[in-house]
Design a protein around this motif. Sequence first.
Motif, short mmCIF file in Angstrom:
data_model
loop_
_atom_site.label_atom_id
_atom_site.label_comp_id
_atom_site.label_asym_id
_atom_site.label_seq_id
_atom_site.Cartn_x
_atom_site.Cartn_y
_atom_site.Cartn_z
N PRO A 68 0.81 -1.22 0.00
CA PRO A 68 0.00 0.00 0.00
C PRO A 68 0.85 1.27 0.00
O PRO A 68 1.89 1.33 0.65
CB PRO A 68 -0.80 -0.10 1.31
N VAL A 69 0.36 2.27 -0.72
CA VAL A 69 0.93 3.62 -0.70
C VAL A 69 -0.09 4.52 -0.01
O VAL A 69 -1.21 4.69 -0.50
CB VAL A 69 1.24 4.14 -2.11
N ILE A 70 0.30 5.06 1.13
CA ILE A 70 -0.58 5.88 1.95
C ILE A 70 -0.05 7.32 1.91
O ILE A 70 1.14 7.54 2.13
CB ILE A 70 -0.62 5.36 3.40
N VAL A 71 -0.92 8.27 1.64
CA VAL A 71 -0.49 9.65 1.44
C VAL A 71 -0.93 10.51 2.62
O VAL A 71 -2.10 10.49 3.02
CB VAL A 71 -1.07 10.22 0.13
N GLY A 72 0.00 11.28 3.16
CA GLY A 72 -0.33 12.26 4.18
C GLY A 72 -1.02 13.45 3.54
O GLY A 72 -0.46 14.10 2.66
N ASP A 104 -3.50 4.27 -2.10
CA ASP A 104 -4.30 3.22 -1.46
C ASP A 104 -4.96 3.68 -0.17
O ASP A 104 -5.89 3.03 0.32
CB ASP A 104 -3.42 2.01 -1.16
N GLY A 105 -4.47 4.76 0.43
CA GLY A 105 -5.02 5.23 1.69
C GLY A 105 -4.51 6.61 2.03
O GLY A 105 -3.63 7.16 1.35
N LEU A 106 -5.06 7.16 3.10
CA LEU A 106 -4.74 8.52 3.53
C LEU A 106 -4.34 8.51 5.00
O LEU A 106 -4.92 7.78 5.81
CB LEU A 106 -5.96 9.43 3.37
N LEU A 107 -3.36 9.32 5.35
CA LEU A 107 -2.97 9.57 6.72
C LEU A 107 -3.29 11.03 7.01
O LEU A 107 -2.74 11.92 6.37
CB LEU A 107 -1.48 9.29 6.93
N ARG A 164 -16.35 12.52 2.38
CA ARG A 164 -16.04 13.09 1.07
C ARG A 164 -14.88 12.40 0.37
O ARG A 164 -14.29 12.94 -0.55
CB ARG A 164 -15.78 14.60 1.24
N THR A 165 -14.57 11.19 0.81
CA THR A 165 -13.60 10.35 0.10
C THR A 165 -13.97 8.89 0.33
O THR A 165 -14.59 8.54 1.34
CB THR A 165 -12.16 10.59 0.58
N GLU A 166 -13.60 8.05 -0.62
CA GLU A 166 -13.82 6.62 -0.45
C GLU A 166 -12.55 5.90 0.00
O GLU A 166 -12.58 4.72 0.34
CB GLU A 166 -14.33 5.99 -1.75
N LEU A 167 -11.43 6.61 0.02
CA LEU A 167 -10.18 5.98 0.41
C LEU A 167 -10.16 5.70 1.92
O LEU A 167 -10.72 6.46 2.70
CB LEU A 167 -8.99 6.86 0.04
N PRO A 168 -9.49 4.63 2.33
CA PRO A 168 -9.31 4.36 3.75
C PRO A 168 -8.50 5.46 4.42
O PRO A 168 -7.53 5.97 3.85
CB PRO A 168 -8.56 3.03 3.79
N ILE A 169 -8.90 5.81 5.64
CA ILE A 169 -8.25 6.89 6.39
C ILE A 169 -7.64 6.34 7.67
O ILE A 169 -8.29 5.61 8.43
CB ILE A 169 -9.26 7.99 6.75
N ILE A 170 -6.37 6.72 7.91
CA ILE A 170 -5.72 6.49 9.20
C ILE A 170 -5.61 7.84 9.89
O ILE A 170 -5.02 8.78 9.35
CB ILE A 170 -4.33 5.86 9.02
#
Length: 291
Positions: free
Chosen positions: A71-75, A97-100, A124-130
Motif C-alpha cells: 500500500p501507498v498511503i499519502v499524508g 491506497d489510503g490517507l494519513l 467526502r472520500t472513499e479511500l481508507p483513512i488512518i
Amino acid sequence: MFNGVGTAIITPFNENFEVDYNALEEFVNFQLEFVDALIVLGTTGEAPTINEKEREKIVSKVVEIVNKKIPVIVGTGSNNPEHVLNNNKLAEKNGADGLLIVSPYYNKSTQKGLVKYFTYIAERTELPIILYNVPSRTGGNILPDTAIEIFDKNKNVIGIKEASGNISQIAELISNKPNEMLVYSGNDDQALPLMALGGNGVISVFSNVLPKQMKELTDAILNGNFKKAQEINNKYNILMRKLFVEVNPIPVKYAVSKLGYCKNIVRLPLVELSENGKILIDKLFEELSIL
C-alpha cells in the motif's frame, strides 16, 4: 491496510532545493525490498513545504514504482478541511491506497470538533483513512474515546497512528477499541510495547535507514517471538531515539544521505543537522556497523 512496518519516507531534494525524482525512485526501490507499506508526504517527507504540483508528481511517481506491491498511503492533513479535501482528491486521482490525516493544528479543536472534522472529511472520500495523533506537533490530543467514536461513525476510517507517546493512553485505546480498528505506533521506540499490547505495527522514521531490521522487529512481534524482538529493539533503540536529536526529519535526512540515497538537504524552516548531531549519528553508524 497493513500489519508490520510502514516507512514514512523522506523527500529527496537536489542542490537547488528541487525534488530529486531519480533519488526518490532509487530510495523507494530500496524500501520495497523490506517494508509492508510506504507513507508519502508525512512529517518526514517535509509535506508542509511541498507545493501542489510537486505533491501530485511525488504521489504518482511512488504509486507507479510500487505498482501495487504494497500500500501507498499519502499524508493529506492540514488545519483547513478544504485543503485536506483537495489533497485527498490528488491522492485519489493518482492511485493512492489510503490517507494519513493529522488532527488540525494551531486552530486545534475540542474532542467534539475532532469527531465532526474527521467525519466531514471521511464522508467526502472513499479511500481508507488512518487518523494521526501527534500532540507534540498539533497541540491537541485525540483521546481514546474520540478515536473510537470517529472509527464507529465512519466506515472508511480504519485506524490511527498513535504518536502521543503515552503508553497508558495507548493501552486504554487498544483495550477498548473494536477488533477491526488498526493501531500503529508513531514512535519507533514504542513499536514493541504498542504491538505487544495488540497494535498492528509502526509507521516508522527509523526504517528509512534500516528497513530490514525494523521489518525483522515487527515480524518477530507478530509471530510471538518476543525474545528476538527484544534483542533487536535493545540493539537499535538508541538510534531510534537519536534520529530525533533535532527536529524530524533533520537527523534522518542526514542518516539517509550517509547511505547514499539522498543529499543532506532540507527545506526551510528546517536546516541541516548540527555538527554535534552529525558526530552523534556518525558514531552510532560506526558502533552499529551500518556502513
